[in-house]
Design a protein around this motif. Structure first.
Motif, PDB file in Angstrom:
ATOM      1  N   THR A  70      38.652  29.226  43.975  1.00 13.27           N
ATOM      2  CA  THR A  70      39.292  29.704  45.205  1.00 13.27           C
ATOM      3  C   THR A  70      40.751  30.067  44.952  1.00 13.27           C
ATOM      4  OG1 THR A  70      37.827  28.315  46.531  1.00 13.27           O
ATOM      5  CG2 THR A  70      39.810  29.147  47.603  1.00 13.27           C
ATOM      6  N   LEU A  71      41.437  29.244  44.149  1.00  9.44           N
ATOM      7  CA  LEU A  71      42.840  29.520  43.855  1.00  9.44           C
ATOM      8  C   LEU A  71      43.006  30.843  43.111  1.00  9.44           C
ATOM      9  CD1 LEU A  71      44.299  26.025  42.860  1.00  9.44           C
ATOM     10  CD2 LEU A  71      44.838  27.402  44.877  1.00  9.44           C
ATOM     11  N   GLN A  72      42.183  31.060  42.080  1.00  5.75           N
ATOM     12  CA  GLN A  72      42.345  32.312  41.332  1.00  5.75           C
ATOM     13  C   GLN A  72      42.038  33.516  42.210  1.00  5.75           C
ATOM     14  OE1 GLN A  72      40.009  34.711  40.142  1.00  5.75           O
ATOM     15  NE2 GLN A  72      38.209  33.802  41.122  1.00  5.75           N
ATOM     16  N   PHE A  73      41.111  33.379  43.137  1.00  7.41           N
ATOM     17  CA  PHE A  73      40.769  34.493  44.018  1.00  7.41           C
ATOM     18  C   PHE A  73      41.912  34.788  44.986  1.00  7.41           C
ATOM     19  CE2 PHE A  73      38.339  36.276  47.709  1.00  7.41           C
ATOM     20  CZ  PHE A  73      37.923  37.433  47.061  1.00  7.41           C
ATOM     21  N   LEU A  74      42.553  33.721  45.473  1.00  6.42           N
ATOM     22  CA  LEU A  74      43.647  33.903  46.421  1.00  6.42           C
ATOM     23  C   LEU A  74      44.947  34.307  45.732  1.00  6.42           C
ATOM     24  CD1 LEU A  74      43.046  30.841  48.770  1.00  6.42           C
ATOM     25  CD2 LEU A  74      42.492  33.226  49.230  1.00  6.42           C
ATOM     26  N   VAL A  75      45.147  33.818  44.506  1.00  7.94           N
ATOM     27  CA  VAL A  75      46.404  34.098  43.815  1.00  7.94           C
ATOM     28  C   VAL A  75      46.576  35.597  43.595  1.00  7.94           C
ATOM     29  CG1 VAL A  75      47.457  33.967  41.513  1.00  7.94           C
ATOM     30  CG2 VAL A  75      46.826  31.888  42.718  1.00  7.94           C
ATOM     31  N   VAL A  76      45.505  36.297  43.227  1.00 10.43           N
ATOM     32  CA  VAL A  76      45.594  37.739  43.024  1.00 10.43           C
ATOM     33  C   VAL A  76      46.107  38.420  44.283  1.00 10.43           C
ATOM     34  CG1 VAL A  76      44.248  39.827  42.575  1.00 10.43           C
ATOM     35  CG2 VAL A  76      43.796  37.760  41.264  1.00 10.43           C
ATOM     36  N   PHE A  77      45.638  37.962  45.422  1.00  9.12           N
ATOM     37  CA  PHE A  77      46.039  38.559  46.701  1.00  9.12           C
ATOM     38  C   PHE A  77      47.469  38.171  47.064  1.00  9.12           C
ATOM     39  CE2 PHE A  77      44.177  40.612  50.472  1.00  9.12           C
ATOM     40  CZ  PHE A  77      45.225  40.447  51.364  1.00  9.12           C
ATOM     41  N   TYR A  78      47.766  36.884  47.032  1.00 11.58           N
ATOM     42  CA  TYR A  78      49.064  36.401  47.509  1.00 11.58           C
ATOM     43  C   TYR A  78      50.205  36.809  46.584  1.00 11.58           C
ATOM     44  CZ  TYR A  78      47.279  33.683  51.427  1.00 11.58           C
ATOM     45  OH  TYR A  78      46.728  33.313  52.625  1.00 11.58           O
TER      46      TYR A  78
END
Length: 718
Positions: free
Chosen positions: A512-520
């Protein structure tokens, strides 16, 4: 003695009389040929180049050294790529107990270890040359003598102001990481990752130069990247194959057959990408009237000769590899020398001024994006604009063809394949093609709202459909497992599903973190966003990040392929519900942001229609918020259906055990009732042992020998 036995005895006798010979003298030969050819041609053409560019002569060290070391660097990169490719896919590792299902645990064989060490050392040497190229590049573009550019303060100038020097600095960083990792990790499972890492070392150099400038630079850069990749795999694979043959390595036939197939596709790729790249930058009339054209002709002739030698290999030397291995090696060395010469010719193109551009009056938009936009994008007209994306459009076609080929192999073997998986995969590849090659992809660099549409599609729609297509399962069904100790594509795919690194990456928290980090990270750090949208390299990096991050996320969440750890559906459903607010918050944040992201770049395009940048950004934020809801809602539905299906399957299995009298929980309960009815006490350990459900794979406890006083199964039926 039969004929096959005679041939086998002859082959063994031939091999036994041969001696293991070192390959490093040949490596030096290849490097010297590439470097000297490049340096000689560049020296002869340097005067005209400097006059055309108005740059003073930097001196003989730079004049000879830059093209020489650039060519050697390319050969080292190719050798690293070929060596890691051999260690990963051409040389069988030491599989424990010859059980191919344990490939993920396998250490490298002696030959695989030598190939991996060659790749690691080559990568480290490439890193050293990359460091040397930073001052050489500054000396070349500024006309400053090389000794003066060695000063520490000059390095900062080079990296900050010269794109080629910056590219070489990135190469040095990647090469250091890959080289050190190659010396440390000695298991097979690390070699595919090192192979990818070695490929990444050449990507920065493919993003600068003539192909990255001027009109249609998106075509030029993308085709050049394909060209470099094919060339590196072709040249490096042949050098690794020669080394394997000279040390009398096992499985030479397997390695040669696999390399031959790869080399054929590499030649086709080089031909097509080279023609696209030349057509973008050079008029046909310039091929025989300019220095740049002459170099293109020389390179083309070299590729034709290499293609002819490859044909000779397939028709003559490969069929005789078991009886005349020396014949193949002699041909291969000659071919590698010619490859080195062609490499030397190719690198001189970077130091030769190209002919005048096809259109000398390029608009600012064409300079920035590579093409012009003429009308405002709408829901209707974005699907009437088309510009084929040489990178992702090609990938969409290739993975579609590869998938359908796998389905064909399954049916040819007499198996079956779920059509739903095929439909999901085709939806994914079609979405990728349309998103990148239609008006959506064309307008992505020009407006924030279109950028967000493409981002959400590439990160949430395309990966979701691809994950539902079960590509690894298809590979395992299409290909049989190899002979004991000799893995094939089936075993490689199985090993991927058990890779320790993926086990870590697909953990719910990290995934979940890697998926959100790209966005944020992309949208919260505004300078990073501005840098990414203003360079073609940034667009490529963003799109790759969206696809890879999204696929990892959905693979574990709803993917139909096996995963390193497949968690219960209820847990994955809770994971999704817990992460959904974070997806939605980013869109809300962007809708309320008052700072215009990428304002300077968007204003520099000179769009032919009026565009309120702040309003367009808010629309993009709304798109990010709303469009994320649809795929997440679909995922929620899939998980909920899967959860209910698992619950029904568990209940049905339980009912069957009850109906057949095999449910020992009921038998134990009836025994307890019988004891109480007789005036006794239930056994003390009853609550701890009698009603415990057996674990998966555990034999159930034996039931009581006496019939129950109260048959609860009858009550269950009622």
């Amino acid at each position: 003695m039969s004929a096959p036995e005679v041939r086998e005895a002859t082959t063994r006798a031939s091999i036994s009389t041969r001696k293991v010979r070192p390959t490093w003298p040949l490596y030096l030969l290849f490097f010297l040929v590439a470097g000297l050819v490049g340096a000689t041609i560049s020296f002869e053409l340097l005067t005209d180049s400097l006059v055309a560019l108005g740059i003073p002569n930097p001196g003989p060290v730079t004049t000879w050294g830059l093209p020489f070391f650039r060519a050697v660097g390319w050969m080292l990169a190719a050798l690293a790529i070929g060596s890691f490719m051999f260690a990963a896919f051409y040389i069988s590792p030491k599989v424990p107990d010859n059980d191919n299902t344990r490939l993920v645990e396998a250490p490298l064989s002696v030959d695989g270890d030598i190939a991996a060490r060659t790749g690691a050392v080559s990568t480290l040497c490439l890193g050293l040359i990359a460091v040397l190229m930073i001052p050489l590049t500054l000396s070349d573009v500024s006309g400053t003598p090389f000794r003066k550019t060695l000063a520490i303060d000059m390095w900062g100038v080079a990296i900050s102001q010269v794109s080629t020097a910056l590219a070489w600095s990135v190469v040095a960083g990647i090469a250091l990481v890959v080289g050190v990792a190659g010396l440390i990790f000695r298991k097979w499972i690390a070699q595919p990752l090192l192979f990818v890492g070695a490929i990444l070392t050449i990507v920065p150099l493919g993003m600068e130069g003539h192909a990255a400038a001027g009109g249609a630079h998106d075509y030029g850069t993308n085709s050049y990247l394909w060209h470099l990749l094919a060339m590196a795999v072709w040249v490096g694979g042949l050098m690794a194959l020669i080394a394997h043959g000279r040390r009398l390595g096992p499985d030479m036939e397997i390695g040669l057959r696999r390399y031959s197939n790869v080399a054929f596709f590499a030649l086709v790729t080089m031909t097509i990408s080279g023609l696209i790249n030349a057509a973008v930058r050079v008029e046909w009339s310039d091929w025989f009237s300019t220095t740049y054209g002459y170099i293109l002709v020389a390179k083309t002739v070299g590729l034709v000769l290499l293609g002819f030698l490859g044909f000779v290999h397939r028709m003559i030397t490969i069929p005789q590899i078991t009886t005349k291995p020396g014949l193949f090696l002699r041909f291969a060395v000659v071919e590698a020398v010619l490859m080195a010469a062609v490499t030397g010719v190719a690198i001189t193109m970077g130091r030769t001024p190209p002919p005048p551009p096809r259109d000398p009056n390029l608009s600012q938009m064409a300079i920035q994006m590579g093409y012009d936009l003429h009308e405002k994008p709408t829901l209707a007209n974005v699907f009437t604009m088309w510009r084929f994306d040489v990178m992702f459009g090609t990938i969409a076609i290739l993975i579609t063809a590869g998938y359908l080929y796998g389905v064909w192999r399954v049916y040819r073997k007499g198996g079956t394949w779920n059509h739903r998986y095929t439909a999901m995969w085709l939806l994914g590849t079609l979405s990728l093609f349309v998103t990148t090659s239609s008006g959506l992809g064309m307008n992505m660099p020009a407006t924030y709202s279109m950028h967000m549409i493409v981002h959400m599609t590439l990160s949430m729609v395309v990966p979701l459909f691809l994950a539902l297509g079960a590509p690894l399962t298809l590979i395992m069904r299409a290909y049989d497992t190899g002979a004991p100790g000799q893995p094939t594509a089936h075993d490689w795919a199985l090993a991927i599903t058990r890779a320790p690194l993926l086990k870590v990456l697909t953990h719910p928290l990290l995934n979940t973190l890697q998926f959100l980090v790209v966005f944020y990270v992309l949208y919260l750090f505004i300078p990073l966003y501005e840098l990414a949208i203003s360079e073609h390299a940034g667009h490529l990096a963003m799109n790759w990040a969206f696809l890879i991050s999204g696929y990892l996320y959905f693979w574990e969440l709803v993917g139909t392929d096996p995963a390193p750890v497949k968690r219960p559906t209820a847990i994955r459903l809770a994971w999704l519900v817990g992460s959904m607010p974070f997806h939605l918050f980013a869109g809300i944040y962007l809708m309320q942001l008052t700072t215009i992201m990428g304002e300077e770049f968007y204003q520099s395009l000179g769009l032919p229609w009026e565009l309120n940048l702040l309003e367009d950004q808010r629309v993009g934020g709304g798109i990010g918020w709303a469009s994320g809801s649809f795929p997440m809602g679909l995922v929620f539905l899939l998980l909920f259906i899967g959860w209910r299906r698992e619950d029904r399957e568990t209940e049905t299995a339980y009912e069957k055990r009850v109906e057949s009298g095999e449910d020992h929980d009921f038998e134990a309960y009836n025994e307890m009732l019988a004891r109480i009815s007789a005036g006794g006490q239930p056994r003390a350990e009853f609550e701890e042992t009698e009603f415990r459900r057996p674990a998966e794979g555990e034999d159930p406890p034996e039931g009581p020998s006496e019939g129950p006083v109260l048959d609860l199964r009858s009550r269950r039926k009622r």
